[in-house]
Design a protein around this motif. Structure first.
Motif, PDB file in Angstrom:
ATOM      1  N   UNK A 130       3.159 -12.351  -7.319  1.00 55.25           N
ATOM      2  CA  UNK A 130       4.315 -13.085  -6.795  1.00 55.25           C
ATOM      3  C   UNK A 130       5.503 -12.157  -6.586  1.00 55.25           C
ATOM      4  N   UNK A 131       5.785 -11.331  -7.587  1.00 56.18           N
ATOM      5  CA  UNK A 131       6.955 -10.448  -7.480  1.00 56.18           C
ATOM      6  C   UNK A 131       6.749  -9.447  -6.340  1.00 56.18           C
ATOM      7  N   UNK A 132       5.526  -8.937  -6.221  1.00 59.07           N
ATOM      8  CA  UNK A 132       5.241  -8.015  -5.117  1.00 59.07           C
ATOM      9  C   UNK A 132       5.424  -8.726  -3.776  1.00 59.07           C
ATOM     10  N   UNK A 133       4.950  -9.974  -3.691  1.00 57.00           N
ATOM     11  CA  UNK A 133       5.091 -10.743  -2.459  1.00 57.00           C
ATOM     12  C   UNK A 133       6.548 -10.969  -2.099  1.00 57.00           C
ATOM     13  N   UNK A 134       7.376 -11.272  -3.110  1.00 58.57           N
ATOM     14  CA  UNK A 134       8.808 -11.462  -2.870  1.00 58.57           C
ATOM     15  C   UNK A 134       9.422 -10.171  -2.335  1.00 58.57           C
ATOM     16  N   UNK A 135       9.036  -9.053  -2.927  1.00 58.12           N
ATOM     17  CA  UNK A 135       9.575  -7.765  -2.456  1.00 58.12           C
ATOM     18  C   UNK A 135       9.177  -7.511  -1.004  1.00 58.12           C
ATOM     19  N   UNK A 136       7.897  -7.740  -0.696  1.00 60.45           N
ATOM     20  CA  UNK A 136       7.407  -7.489   0.661  1.00 60.45           C
ATOM     21  C   UNK A 136       8.146  -8.335   1.687  1.00 60.45           C
ATOM     22  N   UNK A 137       8.479  -9.561   1.299  1.00 59.03           N
ATOM     23  CA  UNK A 137       9.126 -10.436   2.265  1.00 59.03           C
ATOM     24  C   UNK A 137      10.641 -10.185   2.343  1.00 59.03           C
ATOM     25  N   UNK A 138      11.249  -9.782   1.236  1.00 57.91           N
ATOM     26  CA  UNK A 138      12.700  -9.557   1.258  1.00 57.91           C
ATOM     27  C   UNK A 138      13.059  -8.208   1.885  1.00 57.91           C
ATOM     28  N   UNK A 139      12.251  -7.204   1.623  1.00 54.74           N
ATOM     29  CA  UNK A 139      12.527  -5.869   2.183  1.00 54.74           C
ATOM     30  C   UNK A 139      11.324  -5.388   2.987  1.00 54.74           C
ATOM     31  N   UNK A 140      11.039  -6.053   4.115  1.00 51.99           N
ATOM     32  CA  UNK A 140       9.778  -5.810   4.808  1.00 51.99           C
ATOM     33  C   UNK A 140       9.651  -4.411   5.408  1.00 51.99           C
ATOM     34  N   UNK A 141      10.774  -3.752   5.679  1.00 52.00           N
ATOM     35  CA  UNK A 141      10.670  -2.512   6.440  1.00 52.00           C
ATOM     36  C   UNK A 141      10.849  -1.241   5.615  1.00 52.00           C
ATOM     37  N   UNK A 142      10.989  -1.371   4.307  1.00 51.90           N
ATOM     38  CA  UNK A 142      11.124  -0.150   3.512  1.00 51.90           C
ATOM     39  C   UNK A 142       9.781   0.567   3.451  1.00 51.90           C
ATOM     40  N   UNK A 143       9.853   1.846   3.119  1.00 49.39           N
ATOM     41  CA  UNK A 143       8.627   2.635   3.065  1.00 49.39           C
ATOM     42  C   UNK A 143       7.700   2.112   1.967  1.00 49.39           C
ATOM     43  N   UNK A 144       8.322   1.726   0.836  1.00 47.32           N
ATOM     44  CA  UNK A 144       7.540   1.194  -0.282  1.00 47.32           C
ATOM     45  C   UNK A 144       6.791  -0.068   0.148  1.00 47.32           C
ATOM     46  N   UNK A 145       7.463  -0.917   0.938  1.00 42.68           N
ATOM     47  CA  UNK A 145       6.823  -2.166   1.380  1.00 42.68           C
ATOM     48  C   UNK A 145       5.634  -1.865   2.284  1.00 42.68           C
ATOM     49  N   UNK A 146       5.807  -0.944   3.208  1.00 40.54           N
ATOM     50  CA  UNK A 146       4.713  -0.589   4.112  1.00 40.54           C
ATOM     51  C   UNK A 146       3.531  -0.061   3.318  1.00 40.54           C
ATOM     52  N   UNK A 147       3.833   0.817   2.353  1.00 37.55           N
ATOM     53  CA  UNK A 147       2.762   1.384   1.527  1.00 37.55           C
ATOM     54  C   UNK A 147       2.085   0.300   0.705  1.00 37.55           C
ATOM     55  N   UNK A 148       2.866  -0.599   0.134  1.00 37.73           N
ATOM     56  CA  UNK A 148       2.310  -1.664  -0.697  1.00 37.73           C
ATOM     57  C   UNK A 148       1.401  -2.572   0.117  1.00 37.73           C
ATOM     58  N   UNK A 149       1.864  -2.920   1.314  1.00 35.21           N
ATOM     59  CA  UNK A 149       1.091  -3.802   2.181  1.00 35.21           C
ATOM     60  C   UNK A 149      -0.264  -3.160   2.527  1.00 35.21           C
ATOM     61  N   UNK A 150      -0.191  -1.878   2.877  1.00 31.59           N
ATOM     62  CA  UNK A 150      -1.408  -1.160   3.229  1.00 31.59           C
ATOM     63  C   UNK A 150      -2.356  -1.095   2.036  1.00 31.59           C
ATOM     64  N   UNK A 151      -1.815  -0.717   0.871  1.00 30.57           N
ATOM     65  CA  UNK A 151      -2.626  -0.617  -0.338  1.00 30.57           C
ATOM     66  C   UNK A 151      -3.265  -1.951  -0.690  1.00 30.57           C
ATOM     67  N   UNK A 152      -2.485  -3.023  -0.555  1.00 28.84           N
ATOM     68  CA  UNK A 152      -3.009  -4.348  -0.897  1.00 28.84           C
ATOM     69  C   UNK A 152      -4.186  -4.698   0.007  1.00 28.84           C
ATOM     70  N   UNK A 153      -4.057  -4.385   1.290  1.00 30.59           N
ATOM     71  CA  UNK A 153      -5.143  -4.708   2.214  1.00 30.59           C
ATOM     72  C   UNK A 153      -6.394  -3.889   1.925  1.00 30.59           C
ATOM     73  N   UNK A 154      -6.184  -2.623   1.569  1.00 30.72           N
ATOM     74  CA  UNK A 154      -7.336  -1.780   1.221  1.00 30.72           C
ATOM     75  C   UNK A 154      -7.991  -2.287  -0.057  1.00 30.72           C
TER      76      UNK A 154
END
Lengths: 286, 282
Positions: free
Chosen positions: B86-110
């Motif tokens: 949940x906390x990761x999801x909140x971060x991804x949605x609140x700060x969608x364009x940060x480098x950390x968010x992009x990396x997290x999204x990619x890692x989650x999908x992998x």
């Protein structure tokens, strides 16, 4: 014959519609005297979206316990300027603000300004009503809770006061714990006003608060604004000229990111100082 | 044939094709379900739910420890993965364009596509190796790692559907960014997120591979985090490859219980979502 008519229409067109025409220098009537103290003031405020300048040297004074209306065609920067007054634009990436905005003589863009307490003092009502998916009571109590403004025991009293203040109490007193999303559009907007009033702000900014409402709900909101100015300083952005004339004491006309004219509302609507203002309020364009 | 007659005939043909495809997709599901019920139901009895496994050679006994073990493992996994997701999801949605968010999204999908046995190996080296023995905690960690990406991505997508005007409304009242996210945005997206959580729970409750060398198995009842624990999936696997008829019957019964658990989660997901949505509407 026909050709003559066309060319006459051409000539009558307001000069502003010609591409590339520079707007006239802002003319805030030097004779403009306020009957109450100045609550907010901007000095040469410039605002940029990236490299695109949206506001040019806006200087305006907003007197307390009165209604100031911002009018102007779409995209003229009136909403952007309104959102500068409580730093609501800060959440947008890649923006820049230059110049000062003073609240009670202190620059709200200055160092060490607590943006959270600024927004508590300068409340905002949005174009589209945005009640939280919570109960009516919790919506109004939200601002009080997060700011720790009142003990839980006094909460019902404060909520009632705010709902009475927005003329909603009689309609919702029997269903305070029902979801706010079950209210009608007009009621939702008055709930949002109640929510803003609950934290007792000094200034209330309203961004086209009635533009999505039917005439009867609009009338209620306007009556409410008229009541509220006894206790609050109100700034309202509106596309509706009649609305500006009905509710405000002062009117500011914006055009292409500049403040064209700022004067008493009756002066603006009966004897505007600029040709372009007259053209706009008489519906020649916009 | 006339032009319109040809078009109608073609339309009919496509309709039949669609119907056939649906049937083809449903037939295996139907057979699996039918066979599991047929084989499992006859072996289900009260003992299966209440009794412990009998020693090799003795007939009877049940899978009480494995049923409780599975629920226990799901609870551990949920307790670890739901807050993190949940906390990761909140971060991804609140700060969608940060480098950390992009990396997290990619890692989650992998992570979502990694074979579950690999997740098991990871949990093995993370939790089992340091203490040199299998444990319920290790099993829960492995299952939790499988849940996190599902929950984080569902939460992100559903938070993005919440109108941004709600966030502005909260900020305008003096809320901080995180306060607005957790007290307004997250509750507004909760009905959908609950579905995501339940789907994730359904998904992991049927997993065997991540448990093989993390939770391992246990013929006895335990609720200790640091001891190996039985689970329905591993128990079904163990019994199914054994040479004893009685164990085979019990494996079928275990499979039936497992299917029922997954089914219950799926139904629950629908019911809870509808309930919460209705609560928000009126």
């Amino acid at each position: 014959m026909t050709e003559t008519v066309v060319s006459e229409t051409e000539r009558e067109r307001p000069p502003m519609l010609r591409v590339g025409a520079a707007p006239p220098e802002p003319k805030t009537a030097s004779s403009l005297e306020f009957t109450s103290a100045i609550r907010m003031e901007s000095r040469r405020l410039r605002f940029f979206y990236g490299s695109n300048q949206a506001l040019h040297d806006i200087s305006i004074r907003i007197p307390e316990k009165s209604v100031t209306a911002f009018i102007g065609p779409s995209g003229c920067g009136k909403s952007t300027f309104l959102r500068c007054l409580n730093r609501m634009n800060d959440i947008i990436a890649d923006i820049r603000v230059e110049g000062d905005v003073l609240l009670d003589g202190k620059d709200i863009y200055g160092p060490g300004v607590d943006i959270v307490s600024l927004r508590r003092r300068v409340g905002m009502v949005f174009q589209k009503s945005n009640p939280f998916p919570k109960s009516i009571f919790d919506n109004v109590a939200y601002g009080l809770k997060i700011n720790g403004l009142c003990p839980t025991a006094e909460m019902p009293e404060r909520v009632e006061k705010a709902l009475r203040g927005s003329a909603l109490w009689d309609e919702v007193k029997d269903r305070l714990h029902a979801s706010a999303l079950g209210l009608s559009g007009g009621q939702q907007q008055r709930l949002c006003i109640a929510r803003a009033l609950a934290v007792e702000p000094e200034v209330v900014l309203m961004d086209e608060p009635a533009s999505a409402l039917d005439p009867i709900a609009t009338q209620k909101i306007e009556e409410l604004i008229y009541e509220l100015k006894r206790d609050y300083t109100i700034v309202i952005v509106t596309h509706n000229m009649q609305q500006a004339a009905r509710v405000s004491e002062y009117t500011a006309f914006f055009m292409l990111g500049r403040l064209v004219e700022h004067d008493r509302t009756d002066k603006i609507f009966t004897n505007p100082g600029q040709k372009i203002t007259e053209d706009y309020i008489t519906g020649r364009f916009g | 044939m006339t032009q319109s007659g040809r078009r109608k005939a073609f339309s009919r043909f496509v309709e039949i094709l669609c119907g056939a495809a649906v049937l083809l997709a449903l037939v295996p599901l139907f057979f699996v379900f039918f066979y599991v019920v047929q084989q499992g139901f006859s072996s289900l009895n009260w003992d299966f739910f209440t009794k412990m496994p009998k020693p090799v050679g003795e007939t009877g006994g049940g899978m009480a420890n494995a049923i409780l073990g599975t629920l226990y493992l799901i609870a551990i996994a949920g307790a670890l993965a739901i807050p993190v997701g949940l906390i990761a999801g909140v971060y991804l949605s609140e700060y969608p364009r940060t480098r950390l968010a992009t990396a997290t999204r990619f890692t989650a999908d992998v992570l979502n596509g990694i074979p579950s046995i690999v997740i098991g190996i990871f949990a093995y080296s993370l939790v089992v190796m340091p203490v040199k023995h299998f444990s319920a905690l290790a099993g829960g960690v492995a299952l939790g790692f499988m849940m996190i990406p599902i929950i984080a991505r569902t939460a992100e997508e559903l938070l993005n559907l919440v109108p941004g005007t709600l966030r502005e409304g909260a900020l305008a009242l003096g809320a901080t960014r995180s306060r607005a996210a957790f007290s307004v945005m997250l509750p507004a997206a909760l009905p959908g997120i609950m579905t995501g959580i339940l789907v994730a729970l359904a998904r992991i409750s049927g997993e065997t591979a991540p448990l093989l060398f993390t939770a391992f198995n246990n013929r006895f009842f335990t609720m200790r985090l640091d001891q190996p624990i039985a689970s329905l999936t591993v128990q079904v696997y163990t019994y199914a490859i054994s040479p004893y008829d009685d164990w085979h019957r019990q494996a079928w019964a275990g499979a039936l219980v497992l299917v029922t658990v997954v089914f219950v989660f799926s139904v629950l997901a629908r019911v809870v979502t509808r309930r919460l949505e209705r609560m928000h509407r009126t």
